[in-house]
Design a protein around this motif. Sequence first.
Motif, mmCIF file in Angstrom:
data_model
loop_
_atom_site.group_PDB
_atom_site.id
_atom_site.type_symbol
_atom_site.label_atom_id
_atom_site.label_comp_id
_atom_site.label_asym_id
_atom_site.label_seq_id
_atom_site.Cartn_x
_atom_site.Cartn_y
_atom_site.Cartn_z
ATOM 1 N N ASP A 153 40.853 40.811 40.624
ATOM 2 C CA ASP A 153 40.439 41.935 39.800
ATOM 3 C C ASP A 153 38.998 41.711 39.335
ATOM 4 N N VAL B 263 37.334 43.077 37.154
ATOM 5 C CA VAL B 263 37.239 43.102 35.695
ATOM 6 C C VAL B 263 37.488 41.707 35.131
ATOM 7 N N ALA B 264 38.467 41.009 35.707
ATOM 8 C CA ALA B 264 38.770 39.657 35.243
ATOM 9 C C ALA B 264 37.647 38.692 35.613
ATOM 10 N N VAL B 265 37.037 38.900 36.784
ATOM 11 C CA VAL B 265 35.923 38.043 37.195
ATOM 12 C C VAL B 265 34.793 38.131 36.184
ATOM 13 N N LEU C 32 41.296 32.664 36.609
ATOM 14 C CA LEU C 32 40.764 33.843 35.933
ATOM 15 C C LEU C 32 41.682 34.292 34.827
ATOM 16 N N ALA C 33 41.065 34.808 33.753
ATOM 17 C CA ALA C 33 41.854 35.473 32.733
ATOM 18 C C ALA C 33 42.383 36.751 33.347
ATOM 19 N N THR D 152 43.525 40.591 33.391
ATOM 20 C CA THR D 152 43.388 41.841 32.655
ATOM 21 C C THR D 152 44.798 42.326 32.325
#
Lengths: 330, 267, 287
Positions: B95, B97-99, C4-5, C7
Motif C-alpha cells: 500500500d 499510503v503505508a510506504v 510497514l505500518a 493503513t
Amino acid sequence: MVEVINVPHTVSGARLKSRRALQADVILRWSLRVTALSMLAVLGYFFVRLAITAEPALSHFGILGFIFTNNWDVAHNIFGAWPLVVGTLITSIVALVLGVPVAIAAALYVTEFAPSRLRSTLALLLDLLAAVPSVVYGLWGVFILIPDLKPAEQWFSNTFSFLPFVGGQVSGPNYFIAGLILAIMIIPIVSAVSREVLATVPLQEKEGALALGATRWEMIRLAVLPRSRAGITSAAMLGLGRAIGETIAVTLVIGSSPVIGHQIFNQGYTLAAVIANEFGEATPGSLHISALIAAGLVLLVLTLVVNGIARGIIIRSDRRRGSIADKAVA
Amino acid sequence: MSTSKTKSHQTSKASGKGFGVKVRALHAFYDDNEAVKGVDVDFPANKITAIIGPSGCGKSTLVRCINRMHEEVPGASAKGQVLLDDLDIYSLGIDPVAVRRTVGMVFQKPNPFPTMSIIDNVTAGPRLAGVKRDELHERAERALCDAGLWNEVKDRLNKNAGGLSGGQQQRLCIARMIALEPEVLLMDEPCSALDPHSTLRIEELIVKLKSRFTVVLVTHNLSQATRIADYTAFMLDGELVEAGPTKRIFATPKNIRTKEYVTGKFG
Amino acid sequence: MNTLAVTSPRRRRVDSLARWALLAGVVLALAPLALVLLYVLKRGVGALSLSFFTTDPTGAFFGDQGGIKSAILGTIEIVALATAIAVPIGVTLAVYLNEIGRKSKLAMTVRYFVDVLTGVPSILFGLFIYIVFVVGGMLTGFAAWKGSAALALLMLPIVTRTSEVSLALVPDSLREAALALGAPRWRVILRVVLPTALPGLLTGGLLAVARASGETAPLLFTVLGAQATTFSLGAQMNSLPLQIFNDVREPNPQLVTRAWGAALTLIVMILLINLAARLAARRNHLR
C-alpha cells in the motif's frame, strides 16, 4: 528643444513620426475609455428607466407592501409579490440542496480521482449540461419529468406526511419539479467554478499531504477542501443566483398559481415566471405592467445581492491567501 | 486504531537503527520518457547520502520512487525494486499510503498547510495514523524540539502556519514529517528556496537527525554535499555514474565525468 | 517480513467509499444530460422531414400546422445581429481592460459591472429593451433587432470576459518586442496582440453565440414572434426557442411533436457551435 538642433536630420524625422504615432495612441486610449464609460452609462440608464417604470406600482403599494403582501390578484389590480418571492426562494433552495452536493462531488471526482485521460472528457460533458437551452429543459420537464415522477412524489408525500411541507395531494407541476430542473441547470456552473477553485490548490500542498501517508480522500480533506472552502461557497452562491433568475424552464413546470402552496408538491409561481407569463397579456402603461417591472426590479436586486455575496467571499479569501503567499516568498 | 501501528516499527526504534534502502534496477518513466534508466544504489542506515547531478538528471525522480510519490504524477510509472529493510515496496499488495508513512519526505518549497495552525500542521500525520488524542501534543512538542523550532513557536502554536518565515516553514515541514516517526527521510533540495542562514540551520538539523533516521538528500549544491553527506551518489542523464563515500567521490573520483562535474567543468 | 505500518481498514474503507460517492456525483450530474438528449432524439426525430425544414408554421391548430423554417432563419438572423453588436463592443472593452486600463479605477469599475452583468437574469434584458425601445420613445413596437439588442446585452459580458482572458495570455515579451521595434501601441494591439489572441477571441465569441441561440426569455417582449419567414430586422420574427415555448403550451400532441423536433434542431445547432468553439480553442497556440 535646443538639443534637437544638434541631432542629425534623420533622427528628428523619426521623432516627428513618433509624435504622430503618439497622437494616434492618445486617440486610441480615449476612444477605448469612452467605450468603457458609455457601457457604464447604458447600464445606469437601464437601471433608472427600470426604476421609473416600476415606480407607479411601488408607490401605490409601498415598497414593503409590494414585496410582503400575500396577494397577487390581477383581476382586482392588487399586486403583492409575496407569493412570487416565496416561490422563488423555495425553488432556489430546493435547487441548491439537490444540485450543489452533486456538482461539488462531480468537480472533486474530476479533479482528484478521475484517470487523467478521462478528465477533459468528463469536464466537457459537465460543461455541455449548460448547452441545453432552458426551454428544452422545460419541454422535457413538462412531458417526461412531471408524469414520470408523479407516482414517486405521491408515494413520498403519503409516506413522509409527518415531515413539514410534505403531505396531501401532489399536483403535476410543482415547486419540487421546478427546483429539480433548476438543480440540473445550476450543476454546470457550480461544478465548473468549483473545478477552477480546486485547480488552484498548489500541487506541493497536495503532495505534502500524500507524503504524510494520507489516502486520496484524506488528502482532499487535509489539503484541498480547507483551501477551497471559500471558493466553493461562492460557486454555490453563483448557482443560487442562476436559480433565482432562471425563467423559461420554471415557467413551464411551476404551475403558475399565485397562491403560496403549503407543501413542496404544490403549484406555485416565481418572480421570473410571472413576468414571462403575464407580460404579454398586460396592457402597456397599466398598473399591471408597472407591477411586473417592479417584480423584475425585486428579482434584479435579489440576484445582485446573492452574486455580490459570492464575489465578496472570493475577494476576501483571495486577500487572506495573498498575504500568506507573500510571506512564504519572503 | 492505535493497534494498526506495527510492533516491528517499535522494535526497530528500540534498537536505534533506521532502515537501509536498496534500489535495484529501477526504471522510472513519465509517459514514454525514461527519467531513471536502471539505477542500482544503496542508502545505508543512519547515514546521510547525497544525490548530486545537473538539473534533469533524474535525481528528484529517483527519491520520489523511494516513497512511491512518483506515481502521483499523471502518466508516471516505475519498475524495478526498492528494498526498504529487505521489503520490496514495489511488490504486489504493498500500500503506497503505508510506504509514505514509513518514508517521510521534505520538498523543495516549504509546503505547510496554510489554513492550519502550527500545531495542527505537526499533528496532521499522527492524527491520520490514528495516534491517540492525548499523545498528540507530546509528539508534536518532541518533533518541534527535534526540528529546532520549539523555542521559536511555543508561544504561538495556535497561530496560522502561513505567518512563519521561509526557513521556519521548512523546519515546520521537517517537524511535521518526523512527528510521524518514519524510518527514512527523503529531502528533495530542502534548502534551495532558502537564504544562507536558514540553510545552515537546516543542515545542522539534518546532521543531528541521522542518528535516528536514514537520510537521502537531493542537492544541486556540491558544497552542501561535502559539508554533511557521508556518502554521495552522482547521477547523469538518468543513470547512476558513481557512488561512494563523499570524501572519495570528491577527492579521487573513478569516473571522468564525475571528476568533471565535481570540479565544476559542467553542470 | 513486513516492516510497514498498516493503513487501517477503516481508513481504506472511507477512502473507497468517498471515491464511489464522488463518482456517483458525476453519474447523477450527467444522467439528466443523457436523458434530455435521449428523449429529444426519440421524440424529435419523428417530426423531422423535408417539409419540416422548408415550410413556415401556419398557426393552425388543426390540419396542416407547418414546419419551422421561419424559426430556424429567425434564430440565425437575430443571433447574427446580436453577435455583430456584442463581439466588437466586447472585444473593444477587453482591449481597454487588458491593454490600457489594467488596474485603473475606471477599468476596475468596468470589470465590476461586466461581472454584475453576467449574473443578471436574461429575462431582465428583455424587460430593459422593452422599456427603452418597445414602449418608450419613438421606436415603438416589437422588432427582431430589439431582440438582438437584448441578446447582445446577454452576450456582452461573456465576450468581454473570455476576450480579456485570451488577451492576458498574450505574453508581455511579445508586446515589448514590438514596442522596442518602435511600433506605436495601437499598431502593437492591432498587428500583434489581437492576431495572437484570435483563437481565444473566436472561442469566446462562439460560446456567447451558443448561449444566445438557446435563449427564450429576452425575446418574449422584444421580437414577440411571427409565423412567416422574414428578412426584415425591423419586423416581428419567429425563432426556435419561441416556437418551442409556444408549442409546448398547446394542448395538441402534433404541435408538441413539432416542439420536440424544433428542440432537436436547436440542440444540434448549439452543439455544433460548441464544437466549433472547442476546435478554435484547440488551435490556440498560446495554451
